[in-house]
Design a protein around this motif. Structure first.
Motif, PDB file in Angstrom:
ATOM      1  N   ASN A 259      -5.635   3.541  -2.705  1.00 42.14           N
ATOM      2  CA  ASN A 259      -4.563   4.343  -3.298  1.00 42.14           C
ATOM      3  C   ASN A 259      -5.053   5.120  -4.517  1.00 42.14           C
ATOM      4  O   ASN A 259      -4.646   6.275  -4.727  1.00 42.14           O
TER       5      ASN A 259
ATOM      6  N   GLU B 125       0.848  -1.194   0.000  1.00 40.45           N
ATOM      7  CA  GLU B 125       0.000   0.000   0.000  1.00 40.45           C
ATOM      8  C   GLU B 125       0.886   1.247   0.000  1.00 40.45           C
ATOM      9  O   GLU B 125       1.728   1.428   0.888  1.00 40.45           O
ATOM     10  N   TYR B 126       0.705   2.082  -1.025  1.00 37.92           N
ATOM     11  CA  TYR B 126       1.499   3.308  -1.122  1.00 37.92           C
ATOM     12  C   TYR B 126       1.090   4.291  -0.036  1.00 37.92           C
ATOM     13  O   TYR B 126      -0.092   4.424   0.295  1.00 37.92           O
TER      14      TYR B 126
END
Length: 289
Positions: free
Chosen positions: A278, A240-241
């Motif tokens: 995201n 997950e950014y």
């Protein structure tokens, strides 16, 4: 400077388990409708594993609003990836004990028929104005050489007038002066280049180049997992950014969008609802900018 943001899946089992879909979106039709209410673009990954049917494409077109776009990933055999015999149309399968097939394993006529059926199945999306592009993601052993450049031109010719996009996954295309040569070649033949953000330092890594080589520009975010070499697809893409990591890309996306008619951004970190969250965060950042 139109930038569309979406994800590379709307049906991943871990997404369905994540709670991202509302409780009343219990059917395939309801889930696609809900997804399309949140994003204007999606990538169809399932077509890499099995060629689509025309009826399925018709349902996709019917269940989404005007202006929604599908990027369809090319069937594995058409990009030279190993393909299970069971994934090929039964009447086109060769008699073989091989576990995986490559284009040379099919008769010339069967190979031609496979191309025709794959592209024909997309007709409902084309007629509805909902085909964004056909994504050709080539294998890591697809290196920079004349025969492979010629195949890129063959892909463009076979798909014409449908839009295509090319993702190159061997570092030879980007080493030294090759990067300029690669982009110039794609630009000369109006082939959209697909940039990627992915973990670096691996044998299969390619740099995060973002360039518009045609009217369509495309960027795919694979995540930055420290388990990139894992055979577990969710460990590989389960990243997950952070908002700060996404924010770094906003000016770069704006810059490339200024040189293209349209820009597609796909989150391919498809584990749980990472990609959806995201994508929504990136849309907010682009709006703020």
């Amino acid at each position: 400077m139109a930038i569309r943001v979406g994800t590379a899946s709307w049906t991943d089992p871990t997404l369905l388990e994540s709670g991202w879909y509302p409780a009343d979106a219990g059917t395939a039709e309801q889930r696609l409708a809900y997804y399309a209410s949140q994003f204007g673009l999606v990538e169809v990954d399932a077509t890499y594993y099995h060629p689509p049917s025309e009826q399925t494409a018709r349902l996709w077109a019917q269940r989404t609003p005007d202006g929604f776009l599908f990027n369809v990933k090319a069937f594995s055999l058409l990009t030279g990836h190993p393909t299970k015999p069971s994934a090929i149309f039964k009447d086109l399968r060769p008699e073989t004990d091989k576990k995986n097939l490559y284009p040379a394993d099919l008769s010339p006529q069967a190979y031609e028929d496979l191309w025709t059926r794959f592209l024909t199945a997309l007709d409902p999306l084309v007629e509805a104005g909902k085909l964004g592009a056909v994504l050709f993601q080539f294998p890591p052993w697809f290196t920079i050489r004349r025969s492979n450049k010629e195949y890129l031109l063959e892909v463009r010719r076979r798909c014409s007038p449908l839009p295509v996009a090319v993702e190159l996954r061997h570092k030879s295309w980007f080493e030294g002066d090759n990067a300029t040569e690669t982009l110039d070649f794609l630009r000369a033949h109006e082939l959209p280049f697909v940039g990627v953000d992915m973990p670096q330092g691996h044998r299969s890594s390619v740099p995060p180049v973002l360039e518009a080589t045609a009217d369509l520009a495309m960027m795919r975010f694979h995540g930055r997992s420290d388990r990139w070499t894992s055979k577990d697809i969710h460990e590989k893409f389960g990243y997950e950014y952070s908002v700060d990591e996404l924010r770094e890309w906003v000016p770069k996306l704006r810059e490339v969008a200024a040189t293209a008619s349209s820009t597609h951004v796909l989150m391919n970190n498809c584990y749980s609802d990472h990609a959806q969250r995201n994508a929504a965060e990136l849309i907010e950042l682009l709006d703020e900018d």
